[in-house]
Design an enzyme around this catalytic site. Structure first.
Site, PDB file in Angstrom:
ATOM      1  N   LYS A  53      36.880  35.276  45.072  1.00 39.39           N
ATOM      2  CA  LYS A  53      37.398  34.011  44.532  1.00 39.39           C
ATOM      3  C   LYS A  53      37.033  32.851  45.466  1.00 39.39           C
ATOM      4  O   LYS A  53      36.600  31.791  45.015  1.00 39.39           O
ATOM      5  CB  LYS A  53      38.927  34.112  44.332  1.00 39.39           C
ATOM      6  CG  LYS A  53      39.280  35.057  43.189  1.00 39.39           C
ATOM      7  CD  LYS A  53      40.755  35.416  43.110  1.00 39.39           C
ATOM      8  CE  LYS A  53      40.935  36.493  42.029  1.00 39.39           C
ATOM      9  NZ  LYS A  53      42.318  36.944  41.838  1.00 39.39           N
ATOM     10  N   GLN A  97      47.784  36.535  44.918  1.00 37.34           N
ATOM     11  CA  GLN A  97      47.078  37.765  44.562  1.00 37.34           C
ATOM     12  C   GLN A  97      48.069  38.909  44.351  1.00 37.34           C
ATOM     13  O   GLN A  97      48.983  39.110  45.142  1.00 37.34           O
ATOM     14  CB  GLN A  97      46.063  38.126  45.674  1.00 37.34           C
ATOM     15  CG  GLN A  97      45.155  39.289  45.337  1.00 37.34           C
ATOM     16  CD  GLN A  97      44.251  39.021  44.134  1.00 37.34           C
ATOM     17  OE1 GLN A  97      43.815  37.905  43.893  1.00 37.34           O
ATOM     18  NE2 GLN A  97      43.972  40.070  43.356  1.00 37.34           N
ATOM     19  N   ASP A 120      46.308  30.920  37.271  1.00 39.09           N
ATOM     20  CA  ASP A 120      46.239  32.315  36.798  1.00 39.09           C
ATOM     21  C   ASP A 120      46.868  32.456  35.409  1.00 39.09           C
ATOM     22  O   ASP A 120      46.627  33.439  34.712  1.00 39.09           O
ATOM     23  CB  ASP A 120      47.027  33.217  37.760  1.00 39.09           C
ATOM     24  CG  ASP A 120      46.129  34.173  38.550  1.00 39.09           C
ATOM     25  OD1 ASP A 120      44.997  34.420  38.091  1.00 39.09           O
ATOM     26  OD2 ASP A 120      46.573  34.639  39.610  1.00 39.09           O
TER      27      ASP A 120
END
Ligand code: GUN
Length: 293
Positions: A53, A97, A120
């Protein structure tokens, strides 16, 4: 005739090139898009994902702010960090994460993220938004699949879409997005009886089960579009999907390879959401994205 390949790697590359141009436009108005990534603990797979990422951000000119916290960080500290990032004008997207260490409550952490920075798309507000077709940020993997489906030029409307896998971050949002596009949607999961009876009617078959080679040709309708979201590491170190690619590509009309299909798109859509967030701050975009309309 063997299936056409849906080339996620090529599409991701094209999109990232476009994003680099959009970043330059934003920079001209004094804004550099920024993504904060929080990694708690030392899960090796998570370390790889976070590395990818951060790399993708750099490739597109997006700033990344990496926060690596020890596995025993108290939940209150994580939430305090998120509070600071919510208030930080250089940060347009915040990603925590997953998975989290067991002592940290997933829901409380996700709810602490400002919905306007939830790139997200995991905050309950964004999840709920999917139900009514106007979430602020579509979750990255299903969003990437949606764009891959568009490359076939075939309409989703009225099609039988069957999703194998009912996770909160992939299967369920994927189903809602396809429903929004007026497909007839079935979700199969670990307790589904006679999986083949469902998959065989799929015009669009999307598999995110984490089970290598689960989908064999006998389970696939002639001419189906097959999207493989599975990423399984085999004992020899190779990566394989949930679909028997060789066999199924003799029946499908379109198919994604693994690797090189959905994987590169997931990270790319994270950049898309971060960029969109920064463009909203710059007043260059409305809060609703074009995909919902
Ligand atoms: N862990 C596995 N997939 C994801 C993802 O898409 N986002 C985050 N934050 N964590 C993950």
């Amino acid at each position: 005739m063997p299936a056409n390949i849906i080339d996620g790697k090529a599409l991701a590359k094209r999109l990232r090139e476009e994003f680099s141009i959009r970043v330059k436009t934003l920079q001209a108005s004094g804004i550099t898009p920024g993504l904060a990534v929080i990694l708690i603990g030392e899960n090796p797979a998570s370390q790889v994902y976070v590395g990818n990422k951060v790399k993708a951000c750099a490739e597109c000119g997006v700033r990344s702010f990496r926060h690596t916290l020890p596995a025993d960080t108290p939940e209150t500290e994580v939430i305090a960090l998120i509070g600071r990032l919510n208030a930080d004008r250089d940060v347009h997207g915040i990603l925590v994460q997953l998975p989290l260490p067991p002592h940290i409550d997933l829901r409380r952490v996700l709810e602490a993220i400002d919905v306007h920075k939830d790139v997200d798309g995991f905050h309950l507000y964004n999840v709920g938004g999917l139900v009514v077709g106007d979430s602020i940020f579509p979750p990255c993997t299903p969003y990437g699949v949606q764009l891959l489906l568009e490359t076939t030029g075939l309409p989703v409307e009225g099609k039988n879409a069957v999703i194998v896998g009912a996770s909160n971050i992939v299967g369920k949002p994927m189903a809602l997005m396809l429903l929004q596009k007026e497909a007839t949607v079935t979700i199969c999961h670990a307790k589904t009886k006679n999986l083949a009876q469902h998959t065989i009617i799929a015009d669009i078959l999307i598999v995110a089960a984490g089970s290598p080679g689960l989908i064999v040709p006998q389970m696939v309708k002639e001419g189906a579009i097959v999207i493989d979201i599975g990423i399984n590491r085999m004992p020899d170190g190779s990566i394989t999907g949930d679909v028997d690619f060789k066999g199924v590509s003799q029946k499908a009309s379109w198919i994604t390879p693994v690797p090189g299909g959905v994987g590169p798109m997931t990270v790319t859509m994270l950049i898309a959401n971060t960029l969109r967030s920064a463009e909203r701050v710059a007043g260059q975009q409305e809060v609703l994205g074009e995909w919902e309309k």
